[in-house]
Scaffold this motif. Structure first.
Motif, PDB file in Angstrom:
ATOM      1  N   ILE A 136       1.451   4.827   1.301  1.00 20.35           N
ATOM      2  CA  ILE A 136       0.976   5.681   2.398  1.00 20.35           C
ATOM      3  C   ILE A 136       1.428   7.112   2.116  1.00 20.35           C
ATOM      4  O   ILE A 136       2.631   7.392   2.063  1.00 20.35           O
ATOM      5  CB  ILE A 136       1.580   5.222   3.758  1.00 20.35           C
ATOM      6  CG1 ILE A 136       1.412   3.710   3.948  1.00 20.35           C
ATOM      7  CG2 ILE A 136       0.987   6.007   4.920  1.00 20.35           C
ATOM      8  CD1 ILE A 136       0.031   3.233   4.257  1.00 20.35           C
ATOM      9  N   GLY A 164      -3.256  -8.938   7.851  1.00 19.28           N
ATOM     10  CA  GLY A 164      -3.386  -9.006   6.391  1.00 19.28           C
ATOM     11  C   GLY A 164      -4.522  -9.881   5.884  1.00 19.28           C
ATOM     12  O   GLY A 164      -4.637 -10.123   4.687  1.00 19.28           O
ATOM     13  N   SER A 201      -7.886  -9.430   5.640  1.00 21.18           N
ATOM     14  CA  SER A 201      -8.839  -8.801   4.708  1.00 21.18           C
ATOM     15  C   SER A 201      -8.176  -8.516   3.371  1.00 21.18           C
ATOM     16  O   SER A 201      -8.785  -8.686   2.316  1.00 21.18           O
ATOM     17  CB  SER A 201      -9.380  -7.495   5.263  1.00 21.18           C
ATOM     18  OG  SER A 201      -9.918  -7.721   6.520  1.00 21.18           O
ATOM     19  N   THR A 202      -6.920  -8.086   3.438  1.00 19.73           N
ATOM     20  CA  THR A 202      -6.207  -7.791   2.191  1.00 19.73           C
ATOM     21  C   THR A 202      -6.118  -9.060   1.345  1.00 19.73           C
ATOM     22  O   THR A 202      -6.400  -9.045   0.143  1.00 19.73           O
ATOM     23  CB  THR A 202      -4.799  -7.240   2.517  1.00 19.73           C
ATOM     24  OG1 THR A 202      -4.954  -6.106   3.370  1.00 19.73           O
ATOM     25  CG2 THR A 202      -4.052  -6.838   1.281  1.00 19.73           C
ATOM     26  N   ALA A 214       1.673  -4.990   3.098  1.00 22.49           N
ATOM     27  CA  ALA A 214       0.638  -5.667   3.894  1.00 22.49           C
ATOM     28  C   ALA A 214       0.726  -7.178   3.722  1.00 22.49           C
ATOM     29  O   ALA A 214       0.358  -7.930   4.627  1.00 22.49           O
ATOM     30  CB  ALA A 214      -0.740  -5.187   3.469  1.00 22.49           C
ATOM     31  N   LYS A 235      -3.775 -11.945  14.095  1.00 21.50           N
ATOM     32  CA  LYS A 235      -4.212 -10.805  14.906  1.00 21.50           C
ATOM     33  C   LYS A 235      -4.601  -9.634  14.009  1.00 21.50           C
ATOM     34  O   LYS A 235      -4.398  -9.686  12.785  1.00 21.50           O
ATOM     35  CB  LYS A 235      -3.143 -10.426  15.919  1.00 21.50           C
ATOM     36  CG  LYS A 235      -1.863  -9.938  15.325  1.00 21.50           C
ATOM     37  CD  LYS A 235      -0.946  -9.468  16.435  1.00 21.50           C
ATOM     38  CE  LYS A 235       0.370  -9.043  15.877  1.00 21.50           C
ATOM     39  NZ  LYS A 235       0.941  -7.858  16.470  1.00 21.50           N
ATOM     40  N   ASN A 236      -5.138  -8.591  14.607  1.00 21.37           N
ATOM     41  CA  ASN A 236      -5.584  -7.432  13.836  1.00 21.37           C
ATOM     42  C   ASN A 236      -4.422  -6.884  13.001  1.00 21.37           C
ATOM     43  O   ASN A 236      -3.308  -6.752  13.506  1.00 21.37           O
ATOM     44  CB  ASN A 236      -6.053  -6.310  14.768  1.00 21.37           C
ATOM     45  CG  ASN A 236      -7.215  -6.756  15.620  1.00 21.37           C
ATOM     46  OD1 ASN A 236      -7.050  -7.089  16.778  1.00 21.37           O
ATOM     47  ND2 ASN A 236      -8.377  -6.775  15.042  1.00 21.37           N
ATOM     48  N   GLY A 237      -4.744  -6.594  11.769  1.00 21.76           N
ATOM     49  CA  GLY A 237      -3.746  -5.980  10.904  1.00 21.76           C
ATOM     50  C   GLY A 237      -2.761  -6.958  10.296  1.00 21.76           C
ATOM     51  O   GLY A 237      -1.785  -6.555   9.652  1.00 21.76           O
ATOM     52  N   TYR A 291       0.861  -1.187   0.000  1.00 23.77           N
ATOM     53  CA  TYR A 291       0.000   0.000   0.000  1.00 23.77           C
ATOM     54  C   TYR A 291       0.895   1.235   0.000  1.00 23.77           C
ATOM     55  O   TYR A 291       1.948   1.240   0.652  1.00 23.77           O
ATOM     56  CB  TYR A 291      -0.875   0.047   1.254  1.00 23.77           C
ATOM     57  CG  TYR A 291      -1.998  -0.960   1.295  1.00 23.77           C
ATOM     58  CD1 TYR A 291      -3.072  -0.863   0.415  1.00 23.77           C
ATOM     59  CD2 TYR A 291      -2.003  -1.992   2.238  1.00 23.77           C
ATOM     60  CE1 TYR A 291      -4.117  -1.780   0.465  1.00 23.77           C
ATOM     61  CE2 TYR A 291      -3.057  -2.908   2.287  1.00 23.77           C
ATOM     62  CZ  TYR A 291      -4.102  -2.791   1.397  1.00 23.77           C
ATOM     63  OH  TYR A 291      -5.131  -3.685   1.447  1.00 23.77           O
TER      64      TYR A 291
HETATM   65  N1  LIG Z   1      -5.975   0.911   1.922  1.00 20.35           N
HETATM   66  C1  LIG Z   1      -4.958   0.774   2.756  1.00 20.35           C
HETATM   67  N2  LIG Z   1      -3.939   1.656   2.765  1.00 20.35           N
HETATM   68  C2  LIG Z   1      -2.904   1.493   3.595  1.00 20.35           C
HETATM   69  N3  LIG Z   1      -2.767   0.487   4.469  1.00 20.35           N
HETATM   70  C3  LIG Z   1      -3.748  -0.412   4.517  1.00 20.35           C
HETATM   71  C4  LIG Z   1      -4.899  -0.331   3.675  1.00 20.35           C
HETATM   72  N4  LIG Z   1      -5.706  -1.387   3.951  1.00 20.35           N
HETATM   73  C5  LIG Z   1      -5.095  -2.081   4.935  1.00 20.35           C
HETATM   74  N5  LIG Z   1      -3.919  -1.508   5.264  1.00 20.35           N
HETATM   75  C6  LIG Z   1      -2.964  -2.005   6.262  1.00 20.35           C
HETATM   76  O1  LIG Z   1      -2.574  -3.306   5.891  1.00 20.35           O
HETATM   77  C7  LIG Z   1      -2.427  -4.130   7.041  1.00 20.35           C
HETATM   78  C8  LIG Z   1      -3.302  -5.354   6.877  1.00 20.35           C
HETATM   79  O2  LIG Z   1      -4.656  -4.933   6.955  1.00 20.35           O
HETATM   80  P1  LIG Z   1      -5.861  -5.964   6.881  1.00 20.35           P
HETATM   81  O3  LIG Z   1      -7.110  -5.161   6.983  1.00 20.35           O
HETATM   82  O4  LIG Z   1      -5.676  -6.834   5.700  1.00 20.35           O
HETATM   83  O5  LIG Z   1      -5.629  -6.808   8.203  1.00 20.35           O
HETATM   84  P2  LIG Z   1      -6.632  -7.825   8.944  1.00 20.35           P
HETATM   85  O6  LIG Z   1      -5.807  -8.988   9.347  1.00 20.35           O
HETATM   86  O7  LIG Z   1      -7.808  -8.075   8.095  1.00 20.35           O
HETATM   87  O8  LIG Z   1      -7.043  -6.986  10.216  1.00 20.35           O
HETATM   88  P3  LIG Z   1      -8.403  -7.061  11.097  1.00 20.35           P
HETATM   89  O9  LIG Z   1      -8.386  -8.378  11.807  1.00 20.35           O
HETATM   90  O10 LIG Z   1      -8.232  -5.911  12.033  1.00 20.35           O
HETATM   91  O11 LIG Z   1      -9.544  -6.892  10.147  1.00 20.35           O
HETATM   92  C9  LIG Z   1      -2.795  -3.282   8.228  1.00 20.35           C
HETATM   93  O12 LIG Z   1      -1.621  -2.789   8.826  1.00 20.35           O
HETATM   94  C10 LIG Z   1      -3.601  -2.138   7.632  1.00 20.35           C
HETATM   95  O13 LIG Z   1      -3.438  -0.959   8.394  1.00 20.35           O
END
Ligand SMILES: Nc1ncnc2c1ncn2[C@@H]1O[C@H](COP(=O)(O)OP(=O)(O)OP(=O)(O)O)[C@@H](O)[C@H]1O
Length: 405
Positions: free
Chosen positions: A18, A66, A68-69, A43, A62-64, A16
């Motif tokens: 930033i 990856g 959802s990505t 990510a 854990k949160n963040g 991503y």
């Molecule tokens: N559009 C974006 N721009 C910049 N960074 C992003 C973007 N989308 C996600 N991130 C970052 O990418 C990383 C992975 O995010 P992601 O949402 O995939 O995690 P996750 O495991 O699904 O988290 P959660 O359990 O909190 O939903 C995180 O650090 C998030 O801040």
């Protein structure tokens, strides 16, 4: 890619950009030589993942980390920065709720558009409308713009659309938690029938109990990379231990809230000692019972009841449930008493708390859940061991006799 592989990801990265300030984004877009006005954030890094037809995968981390990505890339709503992603089947994804809907269009229009995006002809999409309406149960709202929908209506329509395009792969990202309980149960039935039909399911949840109940294997993402993949029980257990050890800041997701107690209500919880007396103080080594009174308001196939014991540091000492013990609960509505008996409680003296919960068979929907609802004490005047439990044990020593030669 073997003929069974339905999702094949090779060396995939996602970066991503930033931008510190909105103006930097604009400058970047306008710059001819694409000067770097941004910082890179990776990510996902070097993801290799092959998923076979018919697998049910739990994606954890854990949160963040990856999750959802990764799901968005599999679903095709986000492009990877590098690597290959090959999908050989039709995907229906329940990611951000209603993200694929146009707010100005009605539910019906969105459902038809969604169907055509998923590869149906307009005629086929229209033909499926009665089933979608039937499943979604949103009545006349189907002809209202979706911007007027509540979040519950969004889930209903989104799930109905997703499951009626006959997908080969279904992705569910905790979306279910938003719907009401009756609808959650209906969705779970649908997911189970998908599983039985040999469809591939990727399920994301922070609730390891749900993952263990629904998935065959788990993929654990850590800091954007696959840290572990394997048997669902082993991987989720290791993940839980990792979270407990406090490697991470205390950002574990809050528990999934109990679904409104429409189906089941826990009415009372009490402890009884070996003499049948109600008390919450027990001698070390004594057996005792926890008696749970509950009211089952509607019949529930494969009802599961469970009790977990925690110590004062919140360590999960013991979790038992009727499904793990192959003990079947009655499914017809009525008022019940469920008793769990612990023989020879060898927990060390101290105070302990319990959670009591009931779930439908897959464990995905909590019918009623009472967290740290009661506590009890184990007492002893003797100092006989240290730690959390005292196992039955014995000591033995032998003198080694040296033989002179
Ligand atoms: N559009 C974006 N721009 C910049 N960074 C992003 C973007 N989308 C996600 N991130 C970052 O990418 C990383 C992975 O995010 P992601 O949402 O995939 O995690 P996750 O495991 O699904 O988290 P959660 O359990 O909190 O939903 C995180 O650090 C998030 O801040």
């Amino acid at each position: 890619m073997s003929s069974d592989t339905i999702i094949d990801i090779l060396g995939m990265d996602k970066m991503y950009r930033i931008f510190d300030r909105p103006i930097d984004r604009l400058k970047y877009i306008l710059s001819r030589n694409k000067t770097k006005y941004y910082k890179e954030f990776w990510a996902l890094r070097a993801i290799n993942l092959a998923i076979n037809k018919g697998e049910s995968i739990g994606l954890i981390g854990k949160n963040g980390s990856g999750k959802s990505t990764l799901l968005q890339i599999i679903a095709g709503t986000l492009s990877p920065s590098a690597g290959n992603v090959r999908i050989s089947g039709r995907i229906a994804a329940l990611l951000e709720l209603g993200s694929g809907f146009n707010p100005e269009f009605t539910g019906r229009e969105n459902a038809i558009i969604n169907g055509t995006i998923m590869g149906l002809t307009i005629e086929e999409a229209k033909q499926r409308m009665p089933q979608i309406e039937d499943f979604a149960e949103i009545g006349e709202f189907i002809d209202q713009p979706v911007k007027t929908y509540s979040s519950g209506m969004f889930v209903r329509l989104a799930f109905a659309c997703a499951v009626h395009v006959d997908p080969d792969i279904l992705i569910v990202d905790e979306a279910l938690a938003v719907g009401d309980m009756q609808f959650q149960l209906k969705c779970i039935e649908k997911m189970k029938s998908f599983k039985e039909q040999g469809k591939t399911i990727i399920f994301v949840s922070h609730d390891m109990y749900s993952i263990r109940n629904f998935c065959d294997s788990a993929v654990w993402l850590m800091n954007g990379s696959i840290y572990k993949r394997g048997n669902v029980n082993l991987v989720t257990k290791e993940f839980e231990d990792y979270m407990k050890r406090g490697y991470v800041e205390s950002t574990i997701q809050p528990e999934t809230p109990s679904a409104s107690n429409l189906v089941l209500d826990i009415a009372n919880i009490e402890f009884r000692n070996e003499r049948g007396e109600e008390t919450d103080r027990f001698r070390y080594g004594e057996g005792f019972e926890i008696i749970i009174q509950y009211n089952l308001k509607e019949s529930c196939l494969g009802l599961v009841g469970g009790v977990s014991i925690f110590d004062q540091l919140n360590t999960w000492v013991c979790g038992l449930n009727t499904k793990l013990d192959n003990y079947e609960l009655m499914e017809e509505p009525g008022q019940y008493r469920l008793t769990v008996r612990y023989a020879n409680m060898n927990l060390m003296p101290g105070t302990y708390a319990i959670d009591v919960g009931f779930f439908e068979s897959s464990g995905l929907v909590r019918l009623d859940y009472k967290s740290r609802c009661r506590s009890f004490q184990i007492q002893s005047s003797e100092y006989f061991a240290e730690g959390l439990v005292c196992f039955e044990h014995s000591w033995n020593t032998e003198r080694k006799i040296s033989v002179e030669v």
